[in-house]
Structure formats: C-alpha cells, structure tokens
Design a protein around this motif. Structure first.
Motif, short mmCIF file in Angstrom:
data_model
loop_
_atom_site.label_atom_id
_atom_site.label_comp_id
_atom_site.label_asym_id
_atom_site.label_seq_id
_atom_site.Cartn_x
_atom_site.Cartn_y
_atom_site.Cartn_z
N VAL A 184 0.86 -1.18 0.00
CA VAL A 184 0.00 0.00 0.00
C VAL A 184 0.90 1.23 0.00
N CYS A 224 2.80 4.05 1.34
CA CYS A 224 3.28 4.34 2.69
C CYS A 224 4.69 4.89 2.62
N ASP A 225 5.15 5.42 3.75
CA ASP A 225 6.42 6.14 3.78
C ASP A 225 6.88 6.10 5.24
N ASP A 226 8.10 5.58 5.45
CA ASP A 226 8.50 5.38 6.86
C ASP A 226 8.66 6.70 7.60
#
Lengths: 393, 393
Positions: free
Chosen positions: A319, A321-323
């Motif tokens: 999906v 998302c981005d840390d």
C-alpha cells in the motif's frame, strides 16, 4: 430511538424457534454431532456463503431453491463437511431429507468437518428422526456444531423500539480453524422474530459482513462450507431498519470476535487498526496483511513488541506508505514514530506489558490519507501446529 | 552448444574475486557476522531488490548510484537489517565507507537481521578495517551472512563454450525465514568472470527471477532487505547469451531450493505443480496459494495426505476450477480424481508414504486449460513457531 439489550438465553428464547443437539455417532465418545433449528411457522431465509470455488454440497443444495423460498428446518452436522463429494453429496442430502418423518418444508442442511468423505447418511437419518422438534436446548445445538472449537458461541439481544414494541435476535455459531477475511469454516445461524421485510434481509447481511466476519482471520484459509444464515419468522410485529441494522451488526461482531478469541490454539485476540491510509481499500489491504502475517502472529505469541515485523508487513502489502510518516503503537504505547528511534528500554517494557493482555490493539497510522479499516486476528503458537498436523479437515 | 559443469569451490574460485567473513561483535559467542566480496578490477553490477515498500537503508544507498555504475567492494553484515532507520540509516552507511582504509570504488552495503535498530557503526568500521582484501575464504563469508539459516548456501559452475573458451559463475546466499513469492530476507550474491554485456545483465536476472526466487515460499512474508546482486568482472573473454541465461537460472534455482530446504524448522521441500489451469497466471496464483497455506503446510508437517485442504486452498484462491475436472496427486499417487472417491485405505497408505520423504511433488491438474506453474514451499512445524516467537527480526 431504540434500545438494544443483551439478554440471557439461546435462539430458542425467541418465540417460535426450537433447537437441540444430539450424538448421532459421527463423533467419537458420545460427543454431540447433529443438531437442528425448527420454526413452528415458515421463515424467510437469506444467506451468505463462502467465496471458495469448491462450495460444499449443502451450499449447492441450498442454491437449488428458488429465490425468496421459505423454510422451517435447518439440519446441521459436524465431523463431515460433505465437500468435494460431487453430485453424490447433493443426492445424499436429498435422500436424508426424504427419509425424515418430520413435517418439514424446504429443509436446509449445513455441514462442517472433514473434506472429501461421503456423508454417513444412515447415522444422520436415524439421528434426525429421533429429534423432538419441540425441544428448546440451545446449549446442545451450540455443542453439536463444534469441531476444533474450544467453546460454544451464542448471543441473544432484545431490541425495544420507541413505539413500545420489541423484537429479539440471537445467533449460534462455530469458528476456530480456517478463519480468514472472506469467511471460513464458520457457520453462523441467526434467528429473529423481527418483522423484517424480506428485501431488507440480504441487504443488511451484506452491509454488515464486511466489517465483521470478513474482517477476521485465524490462518488465512477460506473453507468450502462457510455459511451465515438469517432466519426471520416475523412473529413480533416489531421492526425498525436502523435498529435492526445495528443489532445485526452487534450479533455478527459478537460471533466474529468469539471466533477470533477461539482461533486454534490462540491466546490473544488482536485488533489491527490501520488509520490514515490513502483509502479505505488500502487500509483494509494493510490491516488484513497484518492479521494474516505468520511473522506478526508468532511475535504476538512470543509477546515480543516487534514493530519491525509490523512495519515490514505493511511495506510488503505494497500500500502507499512512507516510513517518515508511519506511527506504530500497541494500545497507547508508541513504538515507532516517523523514523525517529523511540524504542527505548522503557518503551519496550511498556509495549511488552500490553502484549501480555489477551486483548489489545495494534494501531498503524500511515499518515498519508484518511482511509481506515480494522481487521481482527490472533496469535499463532505450538497448539495451532498440533491441532492442524493431526486434524483431518 | 555448451556444457555446464558444477565444480567445487566458492565465488573466490573465480579469477579476480576475493572474500572473507569475520566476527566483528554483532553476533554473540564469536560467530561470524561481517563479510566482504572484493574484486581486483571494477565490476559491472546489477540488482533485484525487494518489493516491500519500506526498502532498507542499504537498498536506498545502492539506488543513489548512477545507472551502470561499477564497483569493486560489497560489505555484508548480519544481525542488524538497517531497515526502518530513516535518513540516519543511509548516513551511517556513508560514514562507514568513508572511514575505511581500503581502496574501494562505489562500495555496496547489504544487511540482514533485526529491523528498526541503528547500525553498530563503530564495530562495523573496526571489523571492515581489519579485512585482508586478498583473502579467499568463501566459507567464512557464507557463514557471516547467516541469521536463522541452518546451513550456508553456495554453488559454483563452469561453462564451456563450443569455441573452447570457458567462464565461471558462482553464488553465496542466505535465506531461511520471511521467504515468500516476491523475494524475502534473502540475500544472494552472484559473481562471474563471463564477458557479459552490461545490457544483458539486468535482462537475464529479471528473466530468471520469476521461476526461481519468486517461486519459493517459507512463510509468505517479504522482507525489507531482499537483494540479488550480479557482479561481472568480465575477465574470461568468454560469453554466450543462451549459455549464460541457462547457468544463471541454475545458480538462482540452486540457491532458491537451498532456501526452501532451510525454511525455518522445515523438514520437507515440496514442489506444488499446478497444471492445465486456465492460464499460466492462474496456475501461479493457485500454486502460490498452496505453498503459502498454513493448513497445507501443517498437514505436510503431520505427514497427513489431506487432499481436502489442497482442494480447498485451490478453491479459495478463486482461480477457474471445477471439482468434476480436478485431479490431485502426491508424486504418482492419485488421491482425488474428478469427484470420484478414490481415497481408499490403500491409496491413503501409499500417499502417506510419499509424504514421509523430504522432497516430493503435489500435482494439481485443474483440467480446464493449458496454464502451468510450479511453486516451491516447505512444511511448517513447532520449530518455526519456536524460532519466530523468540527471534527479534
């Protein structure tokens, strides 16, 4: 306005419904293995079935009835799923029903147990002919439909409407193994005396299934036999669509949560709450990936606040998302905060404490939108392996 | 025409490649945890990385180099994945490389281990500065990159071409947990002295990955760190595209099969062969569903020839199928034949025998088309739970 009250009792506490469970010789050691639900008037009935392409014989038998048929009798057996049994499986059901000496109309069969073996027909006929249709033994029925379930699953509610009228709704279910996001070896029979219009029945089942039975997972497998039946005898003359929708959601949620809590060998029921995803669909993909991940489930079993596996599973679900935007918490303990290292010894200890509970939340804030979904799962330990290495499903 | 010969040795048996592994203090008990591959000339390099959205810092660091860069140094550590560590993770890698006293160009880092902890930078710098770049200790490197692997994974081939020339290709890999159809915590370093044109390198990696690393599954999880590197120093002046494609497939297949055989706690390597599906894509969906199904994996662990779970899993994968056309076999023992009941006591015993092997096939003939795919998986038992309830990934 309406009031929903949980009350004591089984589906047979609803006017006009009768049920019982007996030992017919399918299970060893005298355990109950055959049960029924009987209604003294004809009921409207609607169903939701498994999405497995190999639907078991009872599901095909049901679907041979005309749309909007009525029934007064549901026969349920455990220990044999009557699945992967071809036309013979359907013929067996017809033969069983034509051999019964009860006054029944459009009878429905429901089976759970081992796949690929022919039904022990004569035992079922003999057992069913011994039924007393005027029995009210809900507890016996709840036991008769169990396979690897550790405990029976029932609920009952009374709904009081503003006009002073009231109706009841209750359910009996089995769950345990093979539970996954698109139904599983789960059977759930819901009975009500609400005066629900036939056209509302399927609609409200379908509305509620997505966030209840389809949101739970024990092992990611979907069985051939999953069935949710809604039987309405309409004896109460009481109905309100919003109230019914809400109480039906409660009934289905109750049964779903009992199934998760009773996942094979499970000790922990966990809500995987994904919030602020790019869309509701993406939140659902990520939440279900978490509830199905073996590495997450074994970490929960080990009570290890392993946020790396949580993050990795979200990333693996692909999906958006981005840390640098991700926040992961166990209940209210934040263990990962947008890439900052917050996982101190103190935080680890606090998170470990949360994981010692038998019920908690894993909250993943993706920080990229407004999508949300909660999936429900459980831990996976030695007992799951033990049950499934031995049990011939 | 060409000949492919498996030969003894490690990647350091290839002209110009050097490697070693040491204990730098990341693992306890003096176990090796840091290794390198060094080339005495610059190599072309191509890679395939995980599809996990949270790619670890080493993968991001690599992708900062320009397309078609050359390198002479790969540094590999176990015990810490340098994943979910944000910009700091990348800065750490740059700091490590700028602190090394070796003559290195465009160095590459590769990490495996626990997610979400900062790299123990100084230990890695000190360890790497103690490397002797003229070492040829392939076995040490193969041990240094292990995490929960039970055994090191290497292979080496020599390819002789019709023109009398020859080249070598070899690999060292780690696998074990988190292996799944789209790569996993698997690192694989492939070295060759073939005179392969740069433009063929990525193409042939991509061609072969689908039926090798992407066809295996231990637990359905995909890690943040998966990496396959192909390093070519082109010292041999020997190359043939067909020969290289074939030997590269062999190398990748070898490494993938060793990973499946070394799935955490696994005792059995199983080929799930789906044939006569509606399409190759559908065959792949069904085959991977089988290799990932917990109920199938635990039945294999229990040596239970449970064709019901095989069939149910195919049905649950929702590919086009029909039980009146389905045939299921364990090796050559047919246990389900188009809905006929063939599962006699004798057949059950024969199938049970097949399942006692540590390598066998589950063949599912869907009978609805010409699509085919083979996925490779393993059983799942108590040891998997034990490893993963304890191991902080």
């Amino acid at each position: 306005m309406f009031t929903i009250l949980p009350i004591k009792g089984f589906i047979d506490s609803i006017d006009g419904f009768y049920c019982d469970g007996i030992h017919a010789g399918l299970k060893p050691k005298g355990n109950k293995d055959l049960g029924f639900i009987y209604s003294d008037t004809l009921c409207d009935v609607k169903a939701v079935f498994t999405l497995n392409k190999f639907q078991a014989a009872p599901l095909k038998h049901y679907q041979n009835y005309e749309k909007d048929f009525q029934t007064n009798f549901v026969l349920v057996n455990s220990k044999n799923a009557n699945a992967l049994t071809g036309q013979k499986g359907i013929d067996d059901i017809n033969e069983i029903f034509s051999s019964l000496n009860h006054e029944i109309t459009n009878p429905i069969m429901s089976s759970t147990g081992v796949i690929g073996n022919p039904l022990p027909k004569q035992k079922i006929i003999d057992g069913a002919n011994s039924f007393d249709l005027s029995s009210k033994n809900g507890e016996n029925l709840s036991q008769a439909i169990m396979t690897t379930d550790a405990f029976p699953k029932t609920c009952l509610y009374e709904v009081k409407l503003e006009d002073g009228s009231s109706f009841k709704i209750g359910a009996v279910a089995k769950g345990a193994g093979m539970i996954n996001p698109n139904l599983a070896t789960m059977l759930c029979f819901i009975c009500t005396d609400a005066a629900i219009p036939t056209e509302d029945m399927q609609e409200l089942l379908d509305v509620n299934i997505h966030t209840t039975f389809n949101a739970i997972s024990v092992d990611g497998d979907t069985s051939t036999n999953d069935t949710v039946l809604l039987l309405a005898n309409k004896k109460s003359n009481s109905y309100d669509k919003e109230a019914f929708k809400e109480v039906l959601r409660l009934v289905m949620h109750d049964m779903a949560m009992l199934m998760v809590a009773d996942g094979e060998g499970a000790k922990k029921a966990v809500a995987f709450e994904v919030i602020n995803a790019a869309s509701n669909e993406e939140a659902e993909i990520a939440a279900k990936a978490l509830s199905n991940s073996l590495l997450v489930k074994t970490a929960l079993f080990g009570e290890d606040p392993n946020f790396g596996r949580i993050a990795s599973t979200i990333g693996a679900s692909r999906v958006f998302c981005d840390d640098s935007k991700l926040v992961i918490s166990y209940n209210d303990v934040v263990v990962f905060n947008k890439g900052e290292i917050v996982f101190t010894k103190e935080v680890e200890a606090a998170a470990g404490k949360v994981l010692q509970n038998d019920k908690f939340k894993v909250i993943c804030d993706l920080g990229v939108g407004e999508g949300t979904f909660t999936a429900y799962g459980c831990d996976l330990g030695y007992r799951y392996v033990e049950i499934n290495a031995d049990y011939r499903t």
